[in-house]
Scaffold this motif. Structure first.
Motif, PDB file in Angstrom:
ATOM      1  N   GLN A   1     -19.368  -6.352 -24.197  1.00  0.00           N
ATOM      2  CA  GLN A   1     -20.737  -6.445 -23.699  1.00  0.00           C
ATOM      3  C   GLN A   1     -21.425  -7.717 -24.210  1.00  0.00           C
ATOM      4  O   GLN A   1     -22.162  -8.372 -23.476  1.00  0.00           O
ATOM      5  CB  GLN A   1     -21.520  -5.202 -24.110  1.00  0.00           C
ATOM      6  CG  GLN A   1     -21.063  -3.937 -23.386  1.00  0.00           C
ATOM      7  CD  GLN A   1     -21.645  -2.664 -23.985  1.00  0.00           C
ATOM      8  OE1 GLN A   1     -22.161  -2.665 -25.100  1.00  0.00           O
ATOM      9  NE2 GLN A   1     -21.550  -1.563 -23.247  1.00  0.00           N
ATOM     10  N   LYS A   2     -21.168  -8.062 -25.476  1.00  0.00           N
ATOM     11  CA  LYS A   2     -21.767  -9.276 -26.046  1.00  0.00           C
ATOM     12  C   LYS A   2     -21.242 -10.533 -25.341  1.00  0.00           C
ATOM     13  O   LYS A   2     -22.022 -11.407 -24.948  1.00  0.00           O
ATOM     14  CB  LYS A   2     -21.467  -9.361 -27.538  1.00  0.00           C
ATOM     15  CG  LYS A   2     -22.078 -10.589 -28.222  1.00  0.00           C
ATOM     16  CD  LYS A   2     -21.851 -10.592 -29.721  1.00  0.00           C
ATOM     17  CE  LYS A   2     -20.426 -10.928 -30.076  1.00  0.00           C
ATOM     18  NZ  LYS A   2     -20.258 -11.144 -31.539  1.00  0.00           N
ATOM     19  N   LEU A   3     -19.915 -10.601 -25.144  1.00  0.00           N
ATOM     20  CA  LEU A   3     -19.333 -11.768 -24.485  1.00  0.00           C
ATOM     21  C   LEU A   3     -19.811 -11.863 -23.033  1.00  0.00           C
ATOM     22  O   LEU A   3     -20.074 -12.963 -22.521  1.00  0.00           O
ATOM     23  CB  LEU A   3     -17.806 -11.697 -24.549  1.00  0.00           C
ATOM     24  CG  LEU A   3     -17.178 -11.846 -25.941  1.00  0.00           C
ATOM     25  CD1 LEU A   3     -15.667 -11.637 -25.868  1.00  0.00           C
ATOM     26  CD2 LEU A   3     -17.497 -13.197 -26.566  1.00  0.00           C
ATOM     27  N   ALA A   4     -19.931 -10.707 -22.376  1.00  0.00           N
ATOM     28  CA  ALA A   4     -20.406 -10.699 -20.987  1.00  0.00           C
ATOM     29  C   ALA A   4     -21.848 -11.211 -20.906  1.00  0.00           C
ATOM     30  O   ALA A   4     -22.206 -11.913 -19.947  1.00  0.00           O
ATOM     31  CB  ALA A   4     -20.300  -9.292 -20.403  1.00  0.00           C
ATOM     32  N   ARG A   5     -22.664 -10.883 -21.909  1.00  0.00           N
ATOM     33  CA  ARG A   5     -24.051 -11.383 -21.934  1.00  0.00           C
ATOM     34  C   ARG A   5     -24.071 -12.906 -22.052  1.00  0.00           C
ATOM     35  O   ARG A   5     -24.873 -13.578 -21.390  1.00  0.00           O
ATOM     36  CB  ARG A   5     -24.836 -10.746 -23.086  1.00  0.00           C
ATOM     37  CG  ARG A   5     -25.285  -9.325 -22.809  1.00  0.00           C
ATOM     38  CD  ARG A   5     -26.370  -8.869 -23.772  1.00  0.00           C
ATOM     39  NE  ARG A   5     -25.918  -8.897 -25.156  1.00  0.00           N
ATOM     40  CZ  ARG A   5     -25.310  -7.881 -25.773  1.00  0.00           C
ATOM     41  NH1 ARG A   5     -25.051  -6.756 -25.098  1.00  0.00           N
ATOM     42  NH2 ARG A   5     -24.942  -7.967 -27.043  1.00  0.00           N
ATOM     43  N   TYR A   6     -23.214 -13.462 -22.897  1.00  0.00           N
ATOM     44  CA  TYR A   6     -23.131 -14.921 -23.009  1.00  0.00           C
ATOM     45  C   TYR A   6     -22.711 -15.534 -21.674  1.00  0.00           C
ATOM     46  O   TYR A   6     -23.268 -16.537 -21.229  1.00  0.00           O
ATOM     47  CB  TYR A   6     -22.137 -15.332 -24.101  1.00  0.00           C
ATOM     48  CG  TYR A   6     -22.712 -15.301 -25.503  1.00  0.00           C
ATOM     49  CD1 TYR A   6     -23.765 -16.133 -25.857  1.00  0.00           C
ATOM     50  CD2 TYR A   6     -22.196 -14.444 -26.465  1.00  0.00           C
ATOM     51  CE1 TYR A   6     -24.309 -16.109 -27.142  1.00  0.00           C
ATOM     52  CE2 TYR A   6     -22.724 -14.396 -27.747  1.00  0.00           C
ATOM     53  CZ  TYR A   6     -23.781 -15.236 -28.081  1.00  0.00           C
ATOM     54  OH  TYR A   6     -24.312 -15.202 -29.351  1.00  0.00           O
ATOM     55  N   ALA A   7     -21.718 -14.909 -21.035  1.00  0.00           N
ATOM     56  CA  ALA A   7     -21.238 -15.435 -19.757  1.00  0.00           C
ATOM     57  C   ALA A   7     -22.322 -15.375 -18.687  1.00  0.00           C
ATOM     58  O   ALA A   7     -22.443 -16.276 -17.850  1.00  0.00           O
ATOM     59  CB  ALA A   7     -20.004 -14.655 -19.305  1.00  0.00           C
ATOM     60  N   ASP A   8     -23.128 -14.314 -18.700  1.00  0.00           N
ATOM     61  CA  ASP A   8     -24.208 -14.178 -17.723  1.00  0.00           C
ATOM     62  C   ASP A   8     -25.345 -15.162 -18.007  1.00  0.00           C
ATOM     63  O   ASP A   8     -25.997 -15.659 -17.080  1.00  0.00           O
ATOM     64  CB  ASP A   8     -24.756 -12.746 -17.729  1.00  0.00           C
ATOM     65  CG  ASP A   8     -23.778 -11.748 -17.124  1.00  0.00           C
ATOM     66  OD1 ASP A   8     -22.897 -12.186 -16.356  1.00  0.00           O
ATOM     67  OD2 ASP A   8     -23.884 -10.548 -17.436  1.00  0.00           O
ATOM     68  N   THR A   9     -25.599 -15.432 -19.272  1.00  0.00           N
ATOM     69  CA  THR A   9     -26.688 -16.339 -19.660  1.00  0.00           C
ATOM     70  C   THR A   9     -26.313 -17.797 -19.398  1.00  0.00           C
ATOM     71  O   THR A   9     -27.128 -18.588 -18.920  1.00  0.00           O
ATOM     72  CB  THR A   9     -27.035 -16.154 -21.145  1.00  0.00           C
ATOM     73  OG1 THR A   9     -27.398 -14.796 -21.378  1.00  0.00           O
ATOM     74  CG2 THR A   9     -28.189 -17.070 -21.558  1.00  0.00           C
TER      75      THR A   9
END
Length: 254
Positions: A130-138
């Protein structure tokens, strides 16, 4: 001028990373007093089996247990060593408690580094995805990686699958082995192998550079236990058992 150690970071940076890890080892050794050794309760039932079944004398057994505790505290420092090495590659930096371990200066890469592939339970894996996905989305141009320095295979794959009963996938979230991540950041396919081959030389050079520094007092746990034994005349194992479990029924008779 050609580097003495590896091609992808400076010799000075390599030696600084070795020095930082040496400080972590020194701190772990110095911190292991008897009080700290006992803090998690020593399993003297298991140690009895270890002594008898493996034919190890009690003092050697306790030295091994002390080293095991030191090793536990060192494991995180090994991961930090890799972060610092990789952060010395041009174009990348260490996270410094920012939520990631390594990032590209231009925000096109974020990574979380684990020293071993099996250090996370399912809840930790879910939180990391979830943390890595947030970085990718940002950061729309960013690729994000869960790095496993010591993995079962050499790979770089999209991270997708079921975690805690939920399906997870993202077009820019990956799992990657240590060798491939070193290759990715350095642009050199054998970068991780270079590190392995030159590490003994770098460590030897560092240790020679501090040879004349003042002696380091290492863990005092066994020394403190032996001082008590002189007074009580107990065996090493009985002394440790008494100091850990004297409040258990009957154990005050040791």
């Amino acid at each position: 001028m050609k580097n003495k150690y590896v091609d992808f970071i400076s010799d000075q940076h390599f030696l600084e990373c070795v020095a930082n890890l040496h400080k972590a080892y020194t701190k772990a050794k110095n911190n292991l007093t008897k009080r700290n050794f006992y803090s998690n309760k020593v399993d003297t039932i298991k140690l009895t089996f270890d002594s008898k079944f493996n034919e190890i004398d009690e003092e050697s057994l306790i030295k091994g247990e002390i080293l095991r505790q030191i090793d536990k505290s060192i494991n995180n420092s090994i991961g930090t060593f890799h972060e610092q090495i990789l952060g010395g590659i041009k174009g990348f930096e260490v996270g410094k408690l920012s939520g990631f371990d390594i990032k590209a200066n231009d925000d096109t890469l974020f990574a979380d580094i684990k020293n071993k592939h099996n250090t996370m339970n399912s809840s930790s894996a879910e939180a990391l995805f979830q943390k890595l996905a947030r970085y990718a989305d940002t950061y729309k141009k960013a690729k994000c990686y869960w790095v496993q320095i010591l993995a079962k295979n050499s790979f770089c794959n999209l991270w997708h699958g079921e975690i805690n009963g939920k399906e997870y996938s993202h077009s820019r979230v990956y799992k990657i082995s240590g060798d491939q991540f070193y290759a990715l950041l350095s642009g050199q396919e054998d970068a991780f192998f270079q590190l392995y081959k030159k590490l003994p030389l770098a460590v030897n050079d560092y240790l020679k550079s501090i040879e004349n520094s003042s002696a380091i007092t290492e863990n005092s746990a066994l020394e403190e236990i032996n001082e008590e034994i002189k007074k009580t005349q107990r065996t090493v194992l009985n002394q440790i058992t008494f100091e850990n479990y004297s409040f258990y029924l009957g154990f005050d008779k040791l």
